[in-house]
Scaffold this motif. Structure first.
Motif, PDB file in Angstrom:
ATOM      1  N   TYR A  84     -88.818  52.386  28.043  1.00  0.00           N
ATOM      2  CA  TYR A  84     -90.083  52.370  28.772  1.00  0.00           C
ATOM      3  C   TYR A  84     -89.924  53.020  30.148  1.00  0.00           C
ATOM      4  CZ  TYR A  84     -94.231  50.576  31.160  1.00  0.00           C
ATOM      5  OH  TYR A  84     -95.389  50.477  31.882  1.00  0.00           O
ATOM      6  N   ARG A  85     -88.826  52.735  30.841  1.00  0.00           N
ATOM      7  CA  ARG A  85     -88.596  53.321  32.160  1.00  0.00           C
ATOM      8  C   ARG A  85     -88.487  54.836  32.077  1.00  0.00           C
ATOM      9  NH1 ARG A  85     -82.708  53.286  34.402  1.00  0.00           N
ATOM     10  NH2 ARG A  85     -82.743  54.759  32.659  1.00  0.00           N
ATOM     11  N   ASP A  86     -87.720  55.321  31.093  1.00  0.00           N
ATOM     12  CA  ASP A  86     -87.548  56.768  30.974  1.00  0.00           C
ATOM     13  C   ASP A  86     -88.847  57.465  30.607  1.00  0.00           C
ATOM     14  OD1 ASP A  86     -84.887  56.420  31.565  1.00  0.00           O
ATOM     15  OD2 ASP A  86     -84.227  56.434  29.476  1.00  0.00           O
ATOM     16  N   ALA A  87     -89.630  56.837  29.732  1.00  0.00           N
ATOM     17  CA  ALA A  87     -90.832  57.518  29.233  1.00  0.00           C
ATOM     18  C   ALA A  87     -91.989  57.473  30.217  1.00  0.00           C
ATOM     19  CB  ALA A  87     -91.249  56.902  27.895  1.00  0.00           C
ATOM     20  N   PHE A  88     -92.249  56.309  30.825  1.00  0.00           N
ATOM     21  CA  PHE A  88     -93.483  56.135  31.588  1.00  0.00           C
ATOM     22  C   PHE A  88     -93.278  56.044  33.092  1.00  0.00           C
ATOM     23  CE2 PHE A  88     -94.198  54.257  27.372  1.00  0.00           C
ATOM     24  CZ  PHE A  88     -95.263  55.040  26.959  1.00  0.00           C
ATOM     25  N   ILE A  89     -92.051  55.861  33.544  1.00  0.00           N
ATOM     26  CA  ILE A  89     -91.782  55.834  34.984  1.00  0.00           C
ATOM     27  C   ILE A  89     -91.094  57.126  35.430  1.00  0.00           C
ATOM     28  CG2 ILE A  89     -90.561  54.626  36.834  1.00  0.00           C
ATOM     29  CD1 ILE A  89     -90.955  52.049  35.320  1.00  0.00           C
ATOM     30  N   ASN A  90     -90.048  57.511  34.702  1.00  0.00           N
ATOM     31  CA  ASN A  90     -89.344  58.753  35.031  1.00  0.00           C
ATOM     32  C   ASN A  90     -89.940  59.973  34.357  1.00  0.00           C
ATOM     33  OD1 ASN A  90     -87.596  57.120  36.477  1.00  0.00           O
ATOM     34  ND2 ASN A  90     -86.073  57.013  34.834  1.00  0.00           N
ATOM     35  N   ALA A  91     -90.919  59.770  33.467  1.00  0.00           N
ATOM     36  CA  ALA A  91     -91.592  60.876  32.761  1.00  0.00           C
ATOM     37  C   ALA A  91     -90.593  61.757  32.007  1.00  0.00           C
ATOM     38  CB  ALA A  91     -92.417  61.717  33.734  1.00  0.00           C
ATOM     39  N   ASP A  92     -89.574  61.132  31.433  1.00  0.00           N
ATOM     40  CA  ASP A  92     -88.575  61.849  30.646  1.00  0.00           C
ATOM     41  C   ASP A  92     -88.723  61.410  29.188  1.00  0.00           C
ATOM     42  OD1 ASP A  92     -86.467  63.251  29.662  1.00  0.00           O
ATOM     43  OD2 ASP A  92     -84.923  62.267  30.887  1.00  0.00           O
ATOM     44  N   LEU A  93     -89.674  62.026  28.503  1.00  0.00           N
ATOM     45  CA  LEU A  93     -89.953  61.656  27.120  1.00  0.00           C
ATOM     46  C   LEU A  93     -88.802  62.007  26.196  1.00  0.00           C
ATOM     47  CD1 LEU A  93     -93.701  62.717  26.755  1.00  0.00           C
ATOM     48  CD2 LEU A  93     -92.777  60.423  27.091  1.00  0.00           C
ATOM     49  N   HIS A  94     -88.038  63.011  26.537  1.00  0.00           N
ATOM     50  CA  HIS A  94     -86.973  63.460  25.649  1.00  0.00           C
ATOM     51  C   HIS A  94     -85.820  62.453  25.616  1.00  0.00           C
ATOM     52  CE1 HIS A  94     -89.165  67.244  25.591  1.00  0.00           C
ATOM     53  NE2 HIS A  94     -89.180  67.205  26.927  1.00  0.00           N
ATOM     54  N   SER A  95     -85.411  61.962  26.769  1.00  0.00           N
ATOM     55  CA  SER A  95     -84.372  60.936  26.787  1.00  0.00           C
ATOM     56  C   SER A  95     -84.863  59.646  26.142  1.00  0.00           C
ATOM     57  CB  SER A  95     -83.922  60.667  28.220  1.00  0.00           C
ATOM     58  OG  SER A  95     -83.332  61.820  28.789  1.00  0.00           O
ATOM     59  N   ALA A  96     -86.128  59.305  26.394  1.00  0.00           N
ATOM     60  CA  ALA A  96     -86.686  58.104  25.777  1.00  0.00           C
ATOM     61  C   ALA A  96     -86.735  58.241  24.262  1.00  0.00           C
ATOM     62  CB  ALA A  96     -88.082  57.841  26.336  1.00  0.00           C
ATOM     63  N   ALA A  97     -87.062  59.433  23.768  1.00  0.00           N
ATOM     64  CA  ALA A  97     -87.097  59.647  22.324  1.00  0.00           C
ATOM     65  C   ALA A  97     -85.703  59.518  21.720  1.00  0.00           C
ATOM     66  CB  ALA A  97     -87.685  61.021  22.018  1.00  0.00           C
ATOM     67  N   ALA A  98     -84.702  60.072  22.388  1.00  0.00           N
ATOM     68  CA  ALA A  98     -83.329  59.952  21.882  1.00  0.00           C
ATOM     69  C   ALA A  98     -82.873  58.501  21.872  1.00  0.00           C
ATOM     70  CB  ALA A  98     -82.388  60.805  22.732  1.00  0.00           C
ATOM     71  N   ALA A  99     -83.190  57.756  22.934  1.00  0.00           N
ATOM     72  CA  ALA A  99     -82.826  56.339  22.972  1.00  0.00           C
ATOM     73  C   ALA A  99     -83.546  55.557  21.884  1.00  0.00           C
ATOM     74  CB  ALA A  99     -83.151  55.764  24.348  1.00  0.00           C
ATOM     75  N   SER A 100     -84.791  55.920  21.594  1.00  0.00           N
ATOM     76  CA  SER A 100     -85.537  55.248  20.528  1.00  0.00           C
ATOM     77  C   SER A 100     -84.910  55.513  19.168  1.00  0.00           C
ATOM     78  CB  SER A 100     -86.995  55.719  20.540  1.00  0.00           C
ATOM     79  OG  SER A 100     -87.614  55.456  21.773  1.00  0.00           O
ATOM     80  N   VAL A 101     -84.500  56.741  18.930  1.00  0.00           N
ATOM     81  CA  VAL A 101     -83.871  57.075  17.653  1.00  0.00           C
ATOM     82  C   VAL A 101     -82.546  56.335  17.496  1.00  0.00           C
ATOM     83  CG1 VAL A 101     -82.865  58.948  16.296  1.00  0.00           C
ATOM     84  CG2 VAL A 101     -85.020  59.312  17.501  1.00  0.00           C
ATOM     85  N   VAL A 102     -81.771  56.259  18.566  1.00  0.00           N
ATOM     86  CA  VAL A 102     -80.503  55.528  18.511  1.00  0.00           C
ATOM     87  C   VAL A 102     -80.742  54.058  18.200  1.00  0.00           C
ATOM     88  CG1 VAL A 102     -78.536  54.753  19.889  1.00  0.00           C
ATOM     89  CG2 VAL A 102     -79.285  57.129  20.025  1.00  0.00           C
ATOM     90  N   LEU A 103     -81.743  53.463  18.856  1.00  0.00           N
ATOM     91  CA  LEU A 103     -82.047  52.053  18.598  1.00  0.00           C
ATOM     92  C   LEU A 103     -82.547  51.846  17.175  1.00  0.00           C
ATOM     93  CD1 LEU A 103     -82.296  49.195  19.725  1.00  0.00           C
ATOM     94  CD2 LEU A 103     -84.595  49.775  20.504  1.00  0.00           C
ATOM     95  N   ALA A 104     -83.381  52.763  16.677  1.00  0.00           N
ATOM     96  CA  ALA A 104     -83.895  52.634  15.311  1.00  0.00           C
ATOM     97  C   ALA A 104     -82.771  52.770  14.287  1.00  0.00           C
ATOM     98  CB  ALA A 104     -84.968  53.692  15.065  1.00  0.00           C
TER      99      ALA A 104
END
Length: 309
Positions: free
Chosen positions: A266-286
């Protein structure tokens, strides 16, 4: 001369026409639009990054970076600390939740229990409370300034514990998860118990078994598939914990913005506006959730088949 007539039996057609496809089409469309497309788009974003190009103009442009985002996620200390904390949370929540749910289900299934319907509703009621409301409720119960627990400890002359201290906040967050999830799992296990034939219990009582022996040697083995299913669902939900720590974060400094992996995402996607890192972290968690779930399920199935042999 009577001509022998041959009757040809008409084979039933295996083709059902377009009706099955029409009935299945809405589910397939929804599956593709709301599951497969978001997953594919998330993987696509995880393989790209925003880079500044153009020299002094400072233009930002998306570029293909391959697995660079995954490498940065797997070396991020905040993400790894949150992942470890999430696993500790699951070690506390899953056994406690299933143990209490099984205990309540067995107690409600005893022949001499009274107020069964009222007790079942009372145990299930916390599950109906939204997670944010439950977290706020327990958060104010934990706050030293307004907590009634502090007054109770001071009344008996004991030092009041700090439920939001660094050493106890994990158990405080786990308590919220257990409080909200016991009721649902109790209903699942209680429903499985009600499906066991009464003749099984009668035969055990004729053999001289008491209620405790019936519970341990008859009831629990017969509802083991329901226990395994509830355990897998509870484990998956704990791997996706977010609401409880995110709600408690404004109330204490011990819960950081990266306390669990979903908070980091959430911090990477909506606070730091880094959707790419957030997407990679989401894939790793999934992927981690899928691997853990399949691993536990395979282990339990092997043990079940081994015991049958």
């Amino acid at each position: 001369m009577v001509a022998a007539t041959t009757v040809r039996r008409r084979r039933p057609s295996r083709r059902g026409g377009p009706t099955p496809y029409v009935l299945v089409a809405p589910a397939v469309v929804l599956l593709v639009l709301f599951l497969l497309v978001p997953i594919g788009y998330t993987v696509y974003l995880s393989l790209r990054a925003s880079r500044v190009t153009g020299g002094g103009l400072g233009l930002r442009k998306e570029q293909f970076v391959g697995l660079a985002n995954y490498a940065s996620v797997l070396t991020d200390s905040a993400y790894l600390d949150g992942l470890l904390r999430m696993l500790l949370y699951g070690v506390i929540v899953v056994p406690s939740m299933l143990g209490l749910a099984l205990l309540f289900a067995l107690l409600l299934d005893t022949p001499r229990v009274r107020l069964r319907a009222f007790s079942r509703i009372g145990i299930f009621l916390p599950y109906a409370v939204p997670g944010v409301i439950a977290s706020l409720l327990w958060g104010f119960l934990y706050l030293p300034g307004v907590s009634p627990f502090r007054d109770a400890f001071e009344l008996v002359g004991l030092p009041a514990p700090d439920f939001l201290a660094p050493g106890s906040v994990l158990f405080s967050v786990a308590n919220i998860g257990v409080w909200g999830g016991v009721g649902f799992n109790m209903i699942v296990l209680f429903t499985a118990l009600r499906g066991v034939p009464q003749e099984m219990y009668d035969a055990a009582r004729i053999d001289g078994a008491g209620e405790l022996q019936i519970a341990l040697r008859v009831k629990i083995p017969l509802i083991m598939p329901a226990i395994i299913m509830a355990g897998i669902f509870a484990m998956i939900s704990t791997l996706q914990v977010y609401t409880e720590p995110a709600t408690l974060q404004p109330l204490t400094d011990t819960v950081s913005s990266t306390w669990v992996p979903l908070m980091t995402i959430y911090r990477d996607a909506f606070i730091n506006a880094d959707l790419h890192s957030a997407a990679a972290a989401s894939v790793v968690l999934a992927i981690g959730t899928l691997v853990v779930s399949l691993g536990v399920l395979t282990l339990l199935q092997r043990r079940a088949f081994g015991s049958d042999r």
